[in-house]
Design an enzyme around this catalytic site. Structure first.
Site, PDB file in Angstrom:
ATOM      1  N   CYS A 115       0.405  -5.297   5.996  1.00 53.46           N
ATOM      2  CA  CYS A 115       1.362  -5.922   5.087  1.00 53.46           C
ATOM      3  C   CYS A 115       2.374  -6.653   5.957  1.00 53.46           C
ATOM      4  O   CYS A 115       2.841  -6.106   6.962  1.00 53.46           O
ATOM      5  CB  CYS A 115       2.042  -4.861   4.224  1.00 53.46           C
ATOM      6  SG  CYS A 115       3.278  -5.519   3.098  1.00 53.46           S
TER       7      CYS A 115
ATOM      8  N   HIS B  87      -2.866  -5.492  -4.077  1.00 56.18           N
ATOM      9  CA  HIS B  87      -1.757  -5.282  -3.143  1.00 56.18           C
ATOM     10  C   HIS B  87      -0.555  -6.142  -3.549  1.00 56.18           C
ATOM     11  O   HIS B  87       0.575  -5.661  -3.603  1.00 56.18           O
ATOM     12  CB  HIS B  87      -2.222  -5.632  -1.721  1.00 56.18           C
ATOM     13  CG  HIS B  87      -1.177  -5.475  -0.666  1.00 56.18           C
ATOM     14  ND1 HIS B  87      -1.175  -4.425   0.220  1.00 56.18           N
ATOM     15  CD2 HIS B  87      -0.101  -6.242  -0.337  1.00 56.18           C
ATOM     16  CE1 HIS B  87      -0.145  -4.550   1.043  1.00 56.18           C
ATOM     17  NE2 HIS B  87       0.523  -5.652   0.715  1.00 56.18           N
ATOM     18  N   GLU B  88      -0.808  -7.424  -3.857  1.00 46.87           N
ATOM     19  CA  GLU B  88       0.285  -8.342  -4.201  1.00 46.87           C
ATOM     20  C   GLU B  88       0.897  -8.019  -5.566  1.00 46.87           C
ATOM     21  O   GLU B  88       2.125  -8.077  -5.720  1.00 46.87           O
ATOM     22  CB  GLU B  88      -0.192  -9.793  -4.141  1.00 46.87           C
ATOM     23  CG  GLU B  88      -0.674 -10.230  -2.764  1.00 46.87           C
ATOM     24  CD  GLU B  88       0.295  -9.945  -1.623  1.00 46.87           C
ATOM     25  OE1 GLU B  88       1.511 -10.161  -1.793  1.00 46.87           O
ATOM     26  OE2 GLU B  88      -0.161  -9.499  -0.547  1.00 46.87           O
TER      27      GLU B  88
ATOM     28  N   HIS C  49       3.302  -5.295  -5.145  1.00 47.38           N
ATOM     29  CA  HIS C  49       4.610  -5.783  -4.681  1.00 47.38           C
ATOM     30  C   HIS C  49       5.463  -6.224  -5.866  1.00 47.38           C
ATOM     31  O   HIS C  49       6.656  -5.938  -5.927  1.00 47.38           O
ATOM     32  CB  HIS C  49       4.454  -6.968  -3.728  1.00 47.38           C
ATOM     33  CG  HIS C  49       4.252  -6.603  -2.301  1.00 47.38           C
ATOM     34  ND1 HIS C  49       5.132  -5.802  -1.600  1.00 47.38           N
ATOM     35  CD2 HIS C  49       3.278  -6.951  -1.422  1.00 47.38           C
ATOM     36  CE1 HIS C  49       4.699  -5.661  -0.357  1.00 47.38           C
ATOM     37  NE2 HIS C  49       3.580  -6.347  -0.216  1.00 47.38           N
TER      38      HIS C  49
END
Length: 181
Positions: free
Chosen positions: A114, A157-158, A161
């Site tokens: 990351c 993953h994004e 976030h």
């Protein structure tokens, strides 16, 4: 959002994983202004130049990672052979208001880096191997994408976030490489 010059280009500072904004759920928005287009352009340069400067493969960047409270992320061309040949990111896609609407029950262990983590840390995370994601493009058109493998991992993953979930919260383990890049 902090800016600085890198190789003569204006880029944003990428925030560390411990920053409060990365723990905050970012809500949808729809009015994309000229100033936001400028920020998006600098965000794309940040992704491109971060990879060159750090020699770390930069695949995607979520707006909160630069301190921008917008529900969007960008993703570089995932044709890694082509990227290696051209020696830089040639294509970047923009995902506004992304939402994962379907996940497979089939899980895979993902080895994830990351840009908000120190470059010598790698997290191991269990992710769905296939997803369907709804998002809007820059013209405001609703889009859907089916993704699997690396693409599905990156999108999950994004979106994490954007939902205020860090890779540290999902990691089954974290390893520290011998030396930081």
């Amino acid at each position: 959002m902090q800016k600085y010059l890198l190789n003569g280009f204006e880029v944003f500072k990428i925030l560390p994983i411990t920053h409060d904004i990365l723990k905050k759920k970012i809500h949808e928005y729809y009015n994309f202004t000229d100033k936001e287009e400028e920020n998006l352009s600098i965000m794309i340069d940040t992704l491109r130049l971060y990879e060159k400067a750090s020699k770390i493969q930069a695949l995607a960047l979520a707006a909160p990672q630069i301190g921008w409270e917008k529900r969007l992320f960008i993703c570089a061309d995932l044709n890694l052979k082509q990227r290696k040949k051209s020696k830089h990111i040639t294509k970047v896609d923009v995902f506004l208001n992304p939402e994962i609407i379907q996940k497979s029950n089939d899980l895979i262990q993902s080895e994830e880096n990351c840009l908000s983590l120190p470059s010598n840390k790698t997290a191991f995370v269990m992710r769905s191997s296939k997803i369907v994601m709804k998002f809007y493009n820059l013209l405001g058109s609703e889009q859907f994408v089916e993704a699997e493998g690396l693409q599905a991992i990156i999108y999950q993953h994004e979106v994490d976030h954007l939902d205020g979930i860090t890779v540290l919260q999902k990691a089954s383990s974290i390893i520290e490489n011998d030396q930081e890049c």
